[in-house]
Design a protein around this motif. Structure first.
Motif, PDB file in Angstrom:
ATOM      1  N   HIS A  54      -1.169   4.553  -1.095  1.00  0.00           N
ATOM      2  CA  HIS A  54      -2.445   4.480  -0.386  1.00  0.00           C
ATOM      3  C   HIS A  54      -2.304   4.946   1.063  1.00  0.00           C
TER       4      HIS A  54
ATOM      5  N   ASP B 114      -2.481  -8.077   0.758  1.00  0.00           N
ATOM      6  CA  ASP B 114      -3.694  -7.356   1.129  1.00  0.00           C
ATOM      7  C   ASP B 114      -3.604  -6.997   2.614  1.00  0.00           C
TER       8      ASP B 114
ATOM      9  N   GLN C  80       2.022   1.919  -3.486  1.00  0.00           N
ATOM     10  CA  GLN C  80       0.940   2.445  -4.322  1.00  0.00           C
ATOM     11  C   GLN C  80       0.458   3.816  -3.882  1.00  0.00           C
TER      12      GLN C  80
ATOM     13  N   THR D 153       0.829  -1.522   7.998  1.00  0.00           N
ATOM     14  CA  THR D 153       2.018  -1.237   7.184  1.00  0.00           C
ATOM     15  C   THR D 153       3.279  -1.525   7.986  1.00  0.00           C
TER      16      THR D 153
ATOM     17  N   GLU E 270       0.826  -1.214   0.000  1.00  0.00           N
ATOM     18  CA  GLU E 270       0.000   0.000   0.000  1.00  0.00           C
ATOM     19  C   GLU E 270       0.860   1.263   0.000  1.00  0.00           C
TER      20      GLU E 270
END
Length: 136
Positions: free
Chosen positions: A20, A87, A18, A26, A15
């Motif tokens: 995000h 994910d 990307q 994280t 993430e």
């Protein structure tokens, strides 16, 4: 500066790569990458450029810990697989849950990932694995 990344690419979560929104999962991912490197002696994703490392983080499966470090217990690979799930929703939601599984494993007690049998253990001749570990 706008459009730049802070951090070492090898430890960035998908993430973060990307751009995000980030949360404690994280950090759990990054800790998992550090744990993998400590046990295997090398980071799981390596490439010649930071961008290529980030592509591997996004696109490649997590290499099997038990292939890279055969002495590593399978249960640790399962915990590591949950820490480094692509994910974020499949990762530990907090360090407290991770801590509980690590303490349970150290005591020899069942973890939230217990119940794996030999048939579900990953077998991979090239070193990449989706681990086969499942939450129950």
């Amino acid at each position: 500066a706008t459009g730049t990344y802070m951090g070492t690419p090898s430890y960035m979560s998908p993430e973060k790569c990307q751009g995000h929104e980030l949360d404690p999962r994280t950090d759990i991912y990054s800790l998992g990458i550090m744990l993998y490197e400590m046990l295997a002696g090398t980071p799981p994703f390596q490439a010649d450029t930071p961008l290529a490392v980030m592509r591997k983080i996004l696109d490649d499966p997590m290499p099997s810990l038990t292939v890279a470090a055969p002495a590593a217990p399978y249960e640790v690979e399962c915990i590591l697989a949950k820490m480094t799930a692509k994910d974020a929703n499949a990762r530990y939601s907090s360090a407290d849950y991770l801590n509980a599984d690590l303490k349970a494993w150290l005591r020899g007690a069942p973890t939230s990932l217990s119940g794996m049998d030999a048939a579900t253990k990953p077998v991979d001749s090239i070193g990449a694995s989706s681990s086969g570990c499942v939450s129950i």
